[in-house]
Motif scaffolding. Structure first.
Motif, PDB file in Angstrom:
ATOM      1  N   MET A   9     -33.946 -41.828 -15.372  1.00 62.61           N
ATOM      2  CA  MET A   9     -32.592 -41.817 -15.911  1.00 62.61           C
ATOM      3  C   MET A   9     -31.744 -40.785 -15.143  1.00 62.61           C
ATOM      4  N   PRO A  10     -30.477 -41.054 -14.884  1.00 62.65           N
ATOM      5  CA  PRO A  10     -29.647 -40.106 -14.130  1.00 62.65           C
ATOM      6  C   PRO A  10     -29.499 -38.753 -14.847  1.00 62.65           C
ATOM      7  N   LEU A  11     -29.627 -37.682 -14.071  1.00 65.93           N
ATOM      8  CA  LEU A  11     -29.420 -36.343 -14.631  1.00 65.93           C
ATOM      9  C   LEU A  11     -27.996 -36.252 -15.171  1.00 65.93           C
ATOM     10  N   GLY A  12     -27.830 -35.485 -16.240  1.00 68.77           N
ATOM     11  CA  GLY A  12     -26.527 -35.348 -16.883  1.00 68.77           C
ATOM     12  C   GLY A  12     -26.290 -36.355 -17.993  1.00 68.77           C
ATOM     13  N   THR A  13     -27.119 -37.391 -18.088  1.00 72.39           N
ATOM     14  CA  THR A  13     -27.000 -38.386 -19.156  1.00 72.39           C
ATOM     15  C   THR A  13     -27.177 -37.706 -20.508  1.00 72.39           C
ATOM     16  N   LEU A 134     -29.220 -34.383 -19.996  1.00 73.57           N
ATOM     17  CA  LEU A 134     -30.495 -34.497 -19.296  1.00 73.57           C
ATOM     18  C   LEU A 134     -30.558 -33.571 -18.089  1.00 73.57           C
ATOM     19  N   LYS A 135     -31.577 -32.716 -18.077  1.00 76.36           N
ATOM     20  CA  LYS A 135     -31.790 -31.776 -16.983  1.00 76.36           C
ATOM     21  C   LYS A 135     -33.046 -32.100 -16.180  1.00 76.36           C
ATOM     22  N   TYR A 136     -33.960 -32.834 -16.780  1.00 74.05           N
ATOM     23  CA  TYR A 136     -35.205 -33.183 -16.098  1.00 74.05           C
ATOM     24  C   TYR A 136     -35.731 -34.481 -16.679  1.00 74.05           C
ATOM     25  N   ARG A 137     -36.335 -35.310 -15.803  1.00 70.59           N
ATOM     26  CA  ARG A 137     -37.053 -36.504 -16.241  1.00 70.59           C
ATOM     27  C   ARG A 137     -38.142 -36.748 -15.214  1.00 70.59           C
ATOM     28  N   GLY A 138     -39.259 -37.212 -15.697  1.00 70.86           N
ATOM     29  CA  GLY A 138     -40.352 -37.466 -14.777  1.00 70.86           C
ATOM     30  C   GLY A 138     -41.690 -36.997 -15.295  1.00 70.86           C
ATOM     31  N   GLN A 139     -42.494 -36.443 -14.390  1.00 72.90           N
ATOM     32  CA  GLN A 139     -43.881 -36.132 -14.699  1.00 72.90           C
ATOM     33  C   GLN A 139     -44.058 -34.778 -15.384  1.00 72.90           C
ATOM     34  N   LEU A 140     -45.181 -34.652 -16.073  1.00 76.58           N
ATOM     35  CA  LEU A 140     -45.600 -33.375 -16.651  1.00 76.58           C
ATOM     36  C   LEU A 140     -46.039 -32.442 -15.529  1.00 76.58           C
ATOM     37  N   GLN A 158     -41.385 -25.622 -15.544  1.00 75.82           N
ATOM     38  CA  GLN A 158     -40.356 -25.158 -14.592  1.00 75.82           C
ATOM     39  C   GLN A 158     -38.974 -25.596 -15.066  1.00 75.82           C
ATOM     40  N   ALA A 159     -38.858 -26.840 -15.499  1.00 79.92           N
ATOM     41  CA  ALA A 159     -37.570 -27.349 -15.981  1.00 79.92           C
ATOM     42  C   ALA A 159     -37.098 -26.560 -17.204  1.00 79.92           C
ATOM     43  N   LEU A 160     -38.006 -26.293 -18.118  1.00 75.49           N
ATOM     44  CA  LEU A 160     -37.645 -25.526 -19.321  1.00 75.49           C
ATOM     45  C   LEU A 160     -37.266 -24.096 -18.970  1.00 75.49           C
ATOM     46  N   ASP A 161     -38.017 -23.470 -18.094  1.00 76.31           N
ATOM     47  CA  ASP A 161     -37.708 -22.093 -17.699  1.00 76.31           C
ATOM     48  C   ASP A 161     -36.332 -22.018 -17.039  1.00 76.31           C
ATOM     49  N   CYS A 162     -35.989 -23.002 -16.229  1.00 77.29           N
ATOM     50  CA  CYS A 162     -34.669 -23.026 -15.602  1.00 77.29           C
ATOM     51  C   CYS A 162     -33.562 -23.148 -16.650  1.00 77.29           C
ATOM     52  N   ILE A 163     -33.761 -24.000 -17.632  1.00 79.26           N
ATOM     53  CA  ILE A 163     -32.768 -24.124 -18.711  1.00 79.26           C
ATOM     54  C   ILE A 163     -32.638 -22.797 -19.456  1.00 79.26           C
ATOM     55  N   LEU A 164     -33.762 -22.195 -19.810  1.00 78.73           N
ATOM     56  CA  LEU A 164     -33.738 -20.943 -20.572  1.00 78.73           C
ATOM     57  C   LEU A 164     -33.112 -19.798 -19.779  1.00 78.73           C
ATOM     58  N   GLU A 165     -33.237 -19.841 -18.449  1.00 80.89           N
ATOM     59  CA  GLU A 165     -32.659 -18.804 -17.578  1.00 80.89           C
ATOM     60  C   GLU A 165     -31.283 -19.205 -17.051  1.00 80.89           C
ATOM     61  N   ASP A 166     -30.773 -20.352 -17.493  1.00 78.34           N
ATOM     62  CA  ASP A 166     -29.466 -20.876 -17.075  1.00 78.34           C
ATOM     63  C   ASP A 166     -29.369 -20.984 -15.552  1.00 78.34           C
ATOM     64  N   ASP A 168     -30.275 -23.682 -12.031  1.00 78.65           N
ATOM     65  CA  ASP A 168     -30.567 -25.040 -11.594  1.00 78.65           C
ATOM     66  C   ASP A 168     -32.036 -25.140 -11.227  1.00 78.65           C
ATOM     67  N   ASN A 169     -32.618 -26.279 -11.473  1.00 76.46           N
ATOM     68  CA  ASN A 169     -34.014 -26.516 -11.122  1.00 76.46           C
ATOM     69  C   ASN A 169     -34.065 -26.949  -9.653  1.00 76.46           C
ATOM     70  N   PRO A 170     -34.666 -26.125  -8.785  1.00 79.35           N
ATOM     71  CA  PRO A 170     -34.697 -26.467  -7.362  1.00 79.35           C
ATOM     72  C   PRO A 170     -35.794 -27.462  -6.992  1.00 79.35           C
ATOM     73  N   ASN A 171     -36.704 -27.722  -7.899  1.00 76.61           N
ATOM     74  CA  ASN A 171     -37.863 -28.563  -7.580  1.00 76.61           C
ATOM     75  C   ASN A 171     -37.519 -30.045  -7.582  1.00 76.61           C
ATOM     76  N   LEU A 172     -38.194 -30.773  -6.709  1.00 77.39           N
ATOM     77  CA  LEU A 172     -38.089 -32.224  -6.675  1.00 77.39           C
ATOM     78  C   LEU A 172     -38.612 -32.787  -7.993  1.00 77.39           C
ATOM     79  N   GLN A 173     -37.872 -33.698  -8.578  1.00 74.40           N
ATOM     80  CA  GLN A 173     -38.304 -34.314  -9.828  1.00 74.40           C
ATOM     81  C   GLN A 173     -38.995 -35.627  -9.501  1.00 74.40           C
ATOM     82  N   LYS A 174     -40.300 -35.661  -9.768  1.00 72.42           N
ATOM     83  CA  LYS A 174     -41.125 -36.823  -9.452  1.00 72.42           C
ATOM     84  C   LYS A 174     -41.291 -37.696 -10.695  1.00 72.42           C
TER      85      LYS A 174
END
Length: 186
Positions: A9-13, A134-140, A158-166, A168-174
């Protein structure tokens, strides 16, 4: 065992709203009631999928590790229980209890919620911020049954930590990989 990937799903949804029955408490609950103050993790799972069974302990641990940080987890099963009776609500409650879930395990009887999220597989993960964007979608993580990679939940963490630290998540979302959602047969 099929290898079905997430639809990504597109990020930001914005998270599609829902009201479903929690099989653990036997109560009707809405996303608005269940969402976290800081983040909400929604995952589509089922009882019988070997991919879910493989990561199940990590799902329970993830919820325990983040609940005091304002993160809520919500599990949803959307499988056709006529053809997959082991995924029926009465079995969902037992599955959740045995796994030590501290989060609701909702049953999507009409499959409308899975369709609204464009969910494709079990497990399929969605991480939303406090505004349900939506900030992250994909694998565990990179672990799959039989690949000898430890189950850590690192991608979701990683996605949760980025949200909590305000940040952006730099990692590729698989995409997640798992069994296909068992759609009703026409």
């Amino acid at each position: 065992m099929s290898d079905t990937p997430s639809n990504m799903m597109p990020l930001g949804t914005k998270a599609p709203q829902f009201t479903l029955k929690d099989t653990i408490t036997d109560t009707i609950m809405s996303l608005e009631q269940l969402k976290g103050k800081k983040a909400t993790v929604i995952f589509f799972i089922c009882n019988h999928c070997p991919f879910v069974i493989h990561v199940n302990a990590q799902l329970a641990q993830l919820a325990k590790d983040y609940i005091d940080k304002g993160v809520r987890c919500i599990a949803i099963s959307s499988n056709d229980i006529e053809h997959y009776p082991q995924d029926a609500p009465e079995h969902m409650k037992n599955f959740a209890t045995q796994a030590g879930y501290i989060f609701p395990y909702l049953y999507d009887e009409t499959q409308s919620v899975a369709k609204a999220y464009n969910a494709a597989c079990t497990p399929d993960f969605y991480v939303f911020d406090s505004d349900l964007s939506l900030k992250y979608r994909g694998q565990l993580d990179d672990s799959r049954p039989g690949n000898q990679v430890p189950v850590t939940g690192q991608d979701i963490r990683q996605a949760l930590d980025c949200i909590l630290e305000d940040k952006d998540n730099p990692n590729l979302q698989k995409p997640s990989i798992g069994c296909s959602i068992k759609w009703f047969k026409a």
